[in-house]
Structure formats: structure tokens, C-alpha cells
Design an enzyme around this catalytic site. Structure first.
Site, PDB file in Angstrom:
ATOM      1  N   ARG A  79       0.792  -1.142   0.186  1.00  0.00           N
ATOM      2  CA  ARG A  79       0.055   0.183  -0.168  1.00  0.00           C
ATOM      3  C   ARG A  79       0.907   1.382  -0.055  1.00  0.00           C
ATOM      4  O   ARG A  79       1.952   1.294   0.598  1.00  0.00           O
ATOM      5  CB  ARG A  79      -1.000   0.094   1.267  1.00  0.00           C
ATOM      6  CG  ARG A  79      -2.118  -1.126   1.225  1.00  0.00           C
ATOM      7  CD  ARG A  79      -2.967  -0.998   2.481  1.00  0.00           C
ATOM      8  NE  ARG A  79      -4.042  -1.782   2.263  1.00  0.00           N
ATOM      9  CZ  ARG A  79      -4.000  -3.241   2.806  1.00  0.00           C
ATOM     10  NH1 ARG A  79      -2.938  -3.539   3.284  1.00  0.00           N
ATOM     11  NH2 ARG A  79      -4.974  -3.768   2.437  1.00  0.00           N
ATOM     12  N   GLY A 111      -8.912   0.784  -2.380  1.00  0.00           N
ATOM     13  CA  GLY A 111      -7.824   2.025  -2.527  1.00  0.00           C
ATOM     14  C   GLY A 111      -7.304   1.628  -3.742  1.00  0.00           C
ATOM     15  O   GLY A 111      -6.779   2.683  -4.654  1.00  0.00           O
ATOM     16  N   ASP A 134     -12.864  -8.752   1.430  1.00  0.00           N
ATOM     17  CA  ASP A 134     -13.734  -8.259   2.013  1.00  0.00           C
ATOM     18  C   ASP A 134     -15.256  -7.687   1.304  1.00  0.00           C
ATOM     19  O   ASP A 134     -16.091  -7.536   1.802  1.00  0.00           O
ATOM     20  CB  ASP A 134     -13.393  -6.499   2.222  1.00  0.00           C
ATOM     21  CG  ASP A 134     -12.208  -6.437   3.357  1.00  0.00           C
ATOM     22  OD1 ASP A 134     -11.938  -7.374   4.284  1.00  0.00           O
ATOM     23  OD2 ASP A 134     -11.192  -5.685   3.062  1.00  0.00           O
ATOM     24  N   ARG A 255      -6.741 -14.916   4.259  1.00  0.00           N
ATOM     25  CA  ARG A 255      -6.179 -14.654   3.232  1.00  0.00           C
ATOM     26  C   ARG A 255      -5.458 -15.710   2.457  1.00  0.00           C
ATOM     27  O   ARG A 255      -5.185 -15.764   1.348  1.00  0.00           O
ATOM     28  CB  ARG A 255      -5.310 -13.254   3.428  1.00  0.00           C
ATOM     29  CG  ARG A 255      -5.846 -12.124   3.699  1.00  0.00           C
ATOM     30  CD  ARG A 255      -4.760 -10.822   3.595  1.00  0.00           C
ATOM     31  NE  ARG A 255      -5.474  -9.725   3.894  1.00  0.00           N
ATOM     32  CZ  ARG A 255      -4.950  -8.782   4.197  1.00  0.00           C
ATOM     33  NH1 ARG A 255      -3.499  -8.818   4.036  1.00  0.00           N
ATOM     34  NH2 ARG A 255      -5.237  -7.600   4.460  1.00  0.00           N
TER      35      ARG A 255
END
Length: 334
Positions: A79, A111, A134, A255
Site C-alpha cells: 500500500r 484503494g 472484504d 487470506r
């Protein structure tokens, strides 16, 4: 070799389906004789100039085919908080132009898509593939990673249920989801959870205490991180319920793992749709799926990236609404 040169990156939280999408992109790029490069470390790679030119040969075929079965992303992810700044975005554009990139495919979540939109506004040909456990890109019924994640959760829930029942205990199973409760709801419904605590059902902590105490049999309570962490919920309820409660946060287990067939299918469908847009030079698009049946198959479509923020929930989804309704009924049952 074509004059088209495609760059691909995976950004945000890793998830199942990403590697499968990368392999499918590789195969179609090879078919259409496009040049291809992978950007390591997501958006950060656009700033650090970590571009890897891909060679089309048997060794690459074999390596990517092997990766495609596994979760996560073999080109890594990261990120970049300051990517919202235009000066940073222009640095990324500069790097892409240096490598003569004609098209950029961004695989990621909220994002990542905001970054893709920003780069599109700066004149780049950008295409988005939704990928996050998500499932909070609401324009599409499902994102890559979500289906594998909740299916993996079913095994964890079954394992916990065995030991909880043996000792007459209740497991508080915290699952991810950011601000969306769908991973919790699907994990609870398909995993035969006894109680599910998500914002979407408008239950309070007091409601959850009542649900627990009125049930004669209970071993699994699924709580979404979007409501609160399981450790906090434990402190709020442990002295008010008629059963011993254990905190069981699944964390990053959700994940990992191998790709389920549902995500392999979705990755292939999303990449095929993306290449239709790319071949038609219809950029600024992201792909999605709607009208899903009980096997999670539906109609794949494209939408302008600048329109996806108008979707703030999945109220249009018959399947997702039905899961919430079933969970609600289970919560209230004795």
C-alpha cells in the site's frame, strides 16, 4: 510483437484469485502477441520502478501455471498511503511512460481502484479487476478472493466446533471484512454458525447476549471485524451469558490457502472481459459479476471506474440478501 505493452500490478491486501488472474493475463497477452511486464510490490512498484519484462517460453508457462493454483500474489503487493497526492500519481505516470506502457491492469480493492481512477484521469489506459476478501466493491456481487476466503473459513469453523462442543463452550470467531459484514454472514450461513454479529442486521451487544442465552445448543458465534474485535466482544459478554466463551480470531488465515474453483472461474471470466475492453481500446473500465445463482455463477460485465462509487451496498443482490435473511432467522431461533 504488437505495439501494445501491458503492465500488471496487484495492490492492497493479497487474496486468492490474484495469481490465477495473472496467469490468465499472461496467456491472453501471449495469444495476442502483446508485450507484458509485471510490476512488483503493487503501487509502490510504480514509484520504485520495479518492472519485470515477461518472456514467453516453456519455463515461464510452467512457473505461472503452478502459481495460478495458489493464493496470494507472486508479484507481491504493497500500500502507498500518499498515492492520493497528484504529484505522486504523476511520478507513477512518468515511470509507466519510461517503460512505454500502453495499458495498465490493476488487480485490487477499494484503494487500488481509487488509484486506477486517478491514473486514468491523467491520461493512462487503465483497467480494473476487483480482488479483496472484504467484498466491499459494491458494484460487483463478488470480488476475487471472497469466495475462497469464506470457503476456507468453513473448515476452520468445523474444526473449532468439534472442540467447543466437547467442552460446552462458545467460540467467538472473528472474521475480516473491513466495513462489510458479508464475509461473516457467508461464513456463518454456509458454516452452520449459531449466531452472527454484523452491522447489516442492526443487532446490539444486548441482542447478541439474548441470542446466546435462549439457545440450548450453541458453539459458534461469528463476529465481523466491521462491528468490533472478538476480544472486545468477549469482555462485554463473558459475565452475562450461560456458557464459557473463547476468543478465536481467524486473522490472516483467511487470506491464504489455495484457490477454490469458484475463484479460478471468476479470475478467468474477469480477465476475458478485461481483454475484450483492452482489444476494443475501451479503457477506464473495471469488470464485475451480477445476477449470481447458488453456485456463484452470473453475468460478467464492465463499468466505468468513475461510476463504481455510486454503489454503497449489495441491496440489488438476491443471493446476498437471502444469506443475510437466513442468518437473521438463525440468530433469532431457539
Amino acid at each position: 510483437m504488437s505495439t501494445r505493452k501491458i503492465a500488471v500490478l496487484t495492490s492492497g491486501g493479497d487474496c486468492c484469485g490474484m495469481n490465477a488472474a495473472l496467469y490468465d493475463i499472461y496467456k491472453l497477452s501471449k495469444k495476442y502477441k502483446f508485450e507484458l511486464c509485471f510490476v512488483l510490490n503493487g503501487l509502490k512498484g510504480l514509484l520504485d520502478d520495479t518492472f519485470i519484462d515477461v518472456s514467453y517460453n516453456h519455463e515461464t508457462d510452467s512457473k505461472l501455471k503452478d502459481y495460478s493454483k495458489k493464493g496470494g500474489t507472486f508479484i507481491y503487493s504493497a500500500r502507498v498511503k500518499n498515492f492520493i497526492e497528484e504529484s505522486v500519481q504523476k511520478e507513477a505516470v512518468k515511470t509507466l511512460k519510461k517503460h512505454k506502457i500502453t495499458d495498465l491492469i490493476v488487480i485490487g480493492g477499494n484503494g487500488s481502484f481509487k488509484a486506477a481512477l486517478a491514473l486514468s484521469k491523467l491520461g493512462l489506459n487503465v483497467y480494473g479487476i476487483p480482488a479483496t476478501i472484504d467484498n466491499d466493491l459494491f458494484y460487483t456481487e463478488f470480488t476475487l478472493g471472497f469466495l475462497s476466503s469464506f470457503i476456507h473459513n468453513l473448515d476452520y469453523i468445523d474444526t473449532l466446533r468439534v472442540t467447543m462442543r466437547s467442552h460446552h463452550r462458545l467460540a467467538l470467531v472473528e472474521v475480516m471484512g473491513n466495513k462489510c459484514g458479508e464475509l461473516a454472514a457467508f461464513s456463518s450461513y454456509y458454516g452452520d454458525g449459531d449466531i452472527c454479529f454484523v452491522n447489516e442486521l442492526n443487532n446490539s451487544v444486548d441482542d447478541i447476549i439474548k441470542f446466546i442465552n435462549k439457545k440450548s445448543e450453541k458453539s459458534i458465534l461469528i463476529v465481523s471485524e466491521s462491528v468490533m474485535h472478538s476480544s472486545k466482544l468477549l469482555e462485554l459478554i463473558k459475565d452475562k451469558v450461560d456458557i464459557e466463551v473463547k476468543d478465536c480470531n481467524l486473522g490472516h488465515l483467511q487470506r491464504g490457502g489455495n484457490n477454490e474453483m469458484e475463484d479460478l472461474y471468476l479470475a478467468n471470466e474477469f480477465v476475458n472481459e478485461t481483454f475484450k475492453n483492452l482489444l476494443n481500446e475501451d479503457s477506464g473500465k473495471c469488470v464485475g459479476i451480477k445476477g449470481c445463482d447458488d453456485k456463484f455463477k452470473g453475468e460478467v460485465f464492465s463499468i466505468d471506474i468513475n461510476k463504481i462509487d455510486s454503489f454503497t451496498n449489495h441491496n440489488y443482490s438476491e443471493l446476498i440478501n437471502r444469506v443475510y435473511q437466513k442468518v437473521k432467522e438463525t440468530n433469532e431461533a431457539k
